[in-house]
Design an enzyme around this catalytic site. Sequence first.
Site, PDB file in Angstrom:
ATOM      1  N   ASP A 138       0.844  -1.200   0.000  1.00  0.00           N
ATOM      2  CA  ASP A 138       0.000   0.000   0.000  1.00  0.00           C
ATOM      3  C   ASP A 138       0.879   1.249   0.000  1.00  0.00           C
ATOM      4  O   ASP A 138       1.657   1.482   0.919  1.00  0.00           O
ATOM      5  CB  ASP A 138      -0.907   0.002   1.227  1.00  0.00           C
ATOM      6  CG  ASP A 138      -2.103   0.931   1.072  1.00  0.00           C
ATOM      7  OD1 ASP A 138      -1.917   2.052   0.549  1.00  0.00           O
ATOM      8  OD2 ASP A 138      -3.213   0.548   1.466  1.00  0.00           O
ATOM      9  N   SER A 191      -7.145   4.226  -1.865  1.00  0.00           N
ATOM     10  CA  SER A 191      -6.962   2.775  -1.815  1.00  0.00           C
ATOM     11  C   SER A 191      -8.250   2.000  -2.050  1.00  0.00           C
ATOM     12  O   SER A 191      -8.199   0.788  -2.267  1.00  0.00           O
ATOM     13  CB  SER A 191      -6.363   2.369  -0.462  1.00  0.00           C
ATOM     14  OG  SER A 191      -5.049   2.853  -0.323  1.00  0.00           O
ATOM     15  N   PHE A 213      -5.368  -9.345  15.471  1.00  0.00           N
ATOM     16  CA  PHE A 213      -4.284  -9.154  16.429  1.00  0.00           C
ATOM     17  C   PHE A 213      -4.230  -7.768  17.059  1.00  0.00           C
ATOM     18  O   PHE A 213      -3.376  -7.516  17.902  1.00  0.00           O
ATOM     19  CB  PHE A 213      -2.961  -9.496  15.748  1.00  0.00           C
ATOM     20  CG  PHE A 213      -2.964 -10.874  15.147  1.00  0.00           C
ATOM     21  CD1 PHE A 213      -2.927 -11.990  15.964  1.00  0.00           C
ATOM     22  CD2 PHE A 213      -3.062 -11.053  13.775  1.00  0.00           C
ATOM     23  CE1 PHE A 213      -2.965 -13.273  15.426  1.00  0.00           C
ATOM     24  CE2 PHE A 213      -3.100 -12.322  13.225  1.00  0.00           C
ATOM     25  CZ  PHE A 213      -3.054 -13.438  14.048  1.00  0.00           C
ATOM     26  N   ASP A 227       2.745 -10.313  18.934  1.00  0.00           N
ATOM     27  CA  ASP A 227       2.224  -9.859  17.648  1.00  0.00           C
ATOM     28  C   ASP A 227       2.936 -10.553  16.491  1.00  0.00           C
ATOM     29  O   ASP A 227       4.158 -10.434  16.352  1.00  0.00           O
ATOM     30  CB  ASP A 227       2.415  -8.347  17.513  1.00  0.00           C
ATOM     31  CG  ASP A 227       1.850  -7.585  18.700  1.00  0.00           C
ATOM     32  OD1 ASP A 227       0.734  -7.930  19.124  1.00  0.00           O
ATOM     33  OD2 ASP A 227       2.527  -6.661  19.195  1.00  0.00           O
ATOM     34  N   GLU A 285      -1.314  -7.886   2.126  1.00  0.00           N
ATOM     35  CA  GLU A 285      -1.059  -6.448   2.063  1.00  0.00           C
ATOM     36  C   GLU A 285      -0.057  -5.993   3.113  1.00  0.00           C
ATOM     37  O   GLU A 285      -0.209  -6.278   4.299  1.00  0.00           O
ATOM     38  CB  GLU A 285      -2.359  -5.666   2.276  1.00  0.00           C
ATOM     39  CG  GLU A 285      -2.143  -4.153   2.183  1.00  0.00           C
ATOM     40  CD  GLU A 285      -3.293  -3.323   2.728  1.00  0.00           C
ATOM     41  OE1 GLU A 285      -3.404  -2.153   2.318  1.00  0.00           O
ATOM     42  OE2 GLU A 285      -4.068  -3.843   3.560  1.00  0.00           O
ATOM     43  N   HIS A 291       1.984   8.682   5.131  1.00  0.00           N
ATOM     44  CA  HIS A 291       1.005   9.712   5.500  1.00  0.00           C
ATOM     45  C   HIS A 291       1.470  10.521   6.710  1.00  0.00           C
ATOM     46  O   HIS A 291       1.200  11.723   6.807  1.00  0.00           O
ATOM     47  CB  HIS A 291      -0.353   9.082   5.802  1.00  0.00           C
ATOM     48  CG  HIS A 291      -1.156   8.736   4.592  1.00  0.00           C
ATOM     49  ND1 HIS A 291      -1.433   9.637   3.587  1.00  0.00           N
ATOM     50  CD2 HIS A 291      -1.760   7.567   4.220  1.00  0.00           C
ATOM     51  CE1 HIS A 291      -2.166   9.049   2.652  1.00  0.00           C
ATOM     52  NE2 HIS A 291      -2.374   7.797   3.008  1.00  0.00           N
ATOM     53  N   ASP A 348      -0.993  -0.040  -4.891  1.00  0.00           N
ATOM     54  CA  ASP A 348      -2.249   0.581  -5.302  1.00  0.00           C
ATOM     55  C   ASP A 348      -2.028   1.996  -5.814  1.00  0.00           C
ATOM     56  O   ASP A 348      -2.710   2.469  -6.715  1.00  0.00           O
ATOM     57  CB  ASP A 348      -3.272   0.560  -4.165  1.00  0.00           C
ATOM     58  CG  ASP A 348      -2.697   1.006  -2.824  1.00  0.00           C
ATOM     59  OD1 ASP A 348      -1.484   1.277  -2.742  1.00  0.00           O
ATOM     60  OD2 ASP A 348      -3.466   1.069  -1.846  1.00  0.00           O
ATOM     61  N   HIS A 349      -1.032   2.671  -5.240  1.00  0.00           N
ATOM     62  CA  HIS A 349      -0.728   4.050  -5.614  1.00  0.00           C
ATOM     63  C   HIS A 349       0.636   4.393  -5.053  1.00  0.00           C
ATOM     64  O   HIS A 349       1.241   3.607  -4.313  1.00  0.00           O
ATOM     65  CB  HIS A 349      -1.786   5.013  -5.056  1.00  0.00           C
ATOM     66  CG  HIS A 349      -1.976   4.853  -3.574  1.00  0.00           C
ATOM     67  ND1 HIS A 349      -1.064   5.330  -2.643  1.00  0.00           N
ATOM     68  CD2 HIS A 349      -2.951   4.228  -2.847  1.00  0.00           C
ATOM     69  CE1 HIS A 349      -1.469   5.015  -1.433  1.00  0.00           C
ATOM     70  NE2 HIS A 349      -2.612   4.346  -1.521  1.00  0.00           N
ATOM     71  N   HIS A 375      -1.280  10.938  -1.378  1.00  0.00           N
ATOM     72  CA  HIS A 375      -0.857   9.971  -2.382  1.00  0.00           C
ATOM     73  C   HIS A 375      -0.219  10.680  -3.569  1.00  0.00           C
ATOM     74  O   HIS A 375      -0.452  11.869  -3.799  1.00  0.00           O
ATOM     75  CB  HIS A 375      -2.055   9.158  -2.875  1.00  0.00           C
ATOM     76  CG  HIS A 375      -2.667   8.301  -1.819  1.00  0.00           C
ATOM     77  ND1 HIS A 375      -3.869   7.648  -1.985  1.00  0.00           N
ATOM     78  CD2 HIS A 375      -2.240   7.974  -0.569  1.00  0.00           C
ATOM     79  CE1 HIS A 375      -4.156   6.962  -0.895  1.00  0.00           C
ATOM     80  NE2 HIS A 375      -3.184   7.152  -0.015  1.00  0.00           N
TER      81      HIS A 375
END
Length: 559
Positions: free
Chosen positions: A61, A111, A288, A304, A330, A339, A376-377, A450
Amino acid sequence: MQGPWVLLLLGLRLQLSLSVIPVEEENPAFWNKKAAEALDAAKKLQPIQTSAKNLIIFLGDGMGVPTVTATRILKGQLEGHLGPETPLAMDRFPYMALSKTYSVDRQVPDSASTATAYLCGVKTNYKTIGLSAAARFDQCNTTFGNEVFSVMYRAKKAGKSVGVVTTTRVQHASPSGTYVHTVNRNWYGDADMPASALREGCKDIATQLISNMDINVILGGGRKYMFPAGTPDPEYPNDANETGTRLDGRNLVQEWLSKHQGSQYVWNREQLIQKAQDPSVTYLMGLFEPVDTKFDIQRDPLMDPSLKDMTETAVKVLSRNPKGFYLFVEGGRIDRGHHLGTAYLALTEAVMFDLAIERASQLTSERDTLTIVTADHSHVFSFGGYTLRGTSIFGLAPLNALDGKPYTSILYGNGPGYVGTGERPNVTAAESSGSSYRRQAAVPVKSETHGGEDVAIFARGPQAHLVHGVQEQNYIAHVMASAGCLEPYTDCGLAPPADESQTTTTTRQTTITTTTTTTTTTTTPVHNSARSLGPATAPLALALLAGMLMLLLGAPAES
């Protein structure tokens, strides 16, 4: 913090900034030999013209091409190399193409719309998932009659086992593209929906996760959307912010378990590993975290699971079906790191993503498994500044900017790292190598955006040769459906893959391999260093090295 990331912080900062390059790279014969080997491998490359028993798509992603390159450098340096010459697992895939990521209504996509393209084979509108472009964002009544169905859905209809693995919540935009039809990507649970949408018959994403199709393996985050409001979280029982959110009182996990024989639910790594080893388990749900999973460098390795752990578990469970499987994996937190403007988090997530690809490649055969890796981008992420080879990807450019201050190689076009109208901070190498450091950005926005450029597609396995050129993003789903002889390509005319026992010796012959340069004990310092130059130029080289040391120690170098 994980061991390799500690090594990154403590080891790369000084040693790689003063790195040496192999002396053989100064000889043209070295490069001619490498190119000849790659050319020979390319000439021998033969498409695998059978159908694919198994289909795997890895989705990074936000993993644009600059992110791929920076990840290659980081992973190589973590392995003790200079960086850019060391191939990623995805780099070894023999076929690649570029994907145009725009959505029907946006030049720069999100997304949700992109997931519909590469998973369902149809481009759609911003913030909608599993619907054609005739649907409208947030308008429930435009859902019905505009549904489009994923390749995973078609694989399940054909009798294959199917799975979803993600480091985000399993109800997030990318993973939900495998099973959902929604006009609003943010309708994670019923508490996130307006009353009008519920009255009109629209369903939240978590409900659709267990009702739209029978998914064999579901691994990721998103516990809170599955349980009644106020239900204590098993990991954070005293945190009111992490309790269940469902207003309809339904326990979706229990409903899912009751539907399937051989089903199990887990919420920590120990349980996951245990259930993965149980051959009677054919349905496995692992959630999780209440929402998204932790960044890998913040993950508790005892509690984890890593993306690699989840991928390995999924492949092992799904492989119990003799008809094959479809798996979506993913690396979703790459996007979140960008971000936030924290390149460190994004790139360390991308390294783990590549490790998951590597593990899946070890567990499967390219004779019967089509594996596609894509994004995706992209993001408005870049790195430059003429940094010396071998310097940390998180470090500083070798010369100062016009304001006399150093700047980091990695920068963002926009983001929360905008420094405002005052003077730029006098950033040091120590600061820029920190995991929480926000890179400077040209434009102030709360969340970095993005990018709209094309992204890469990597492919190996049956019909991987169809991945070529520059394609619309929805082409990916059609390649996978065609390779698996799934709707609408059930009359694909492809022979089934050969029996594995007859092909083990040729399993990987069609993969172009890239030779990793091994640094020998005979080395030459980076070009323009003191040892590589004669006496007349040695003072200049020493000055450059001194400047690099000053940068590493936090002092501004002279420009």
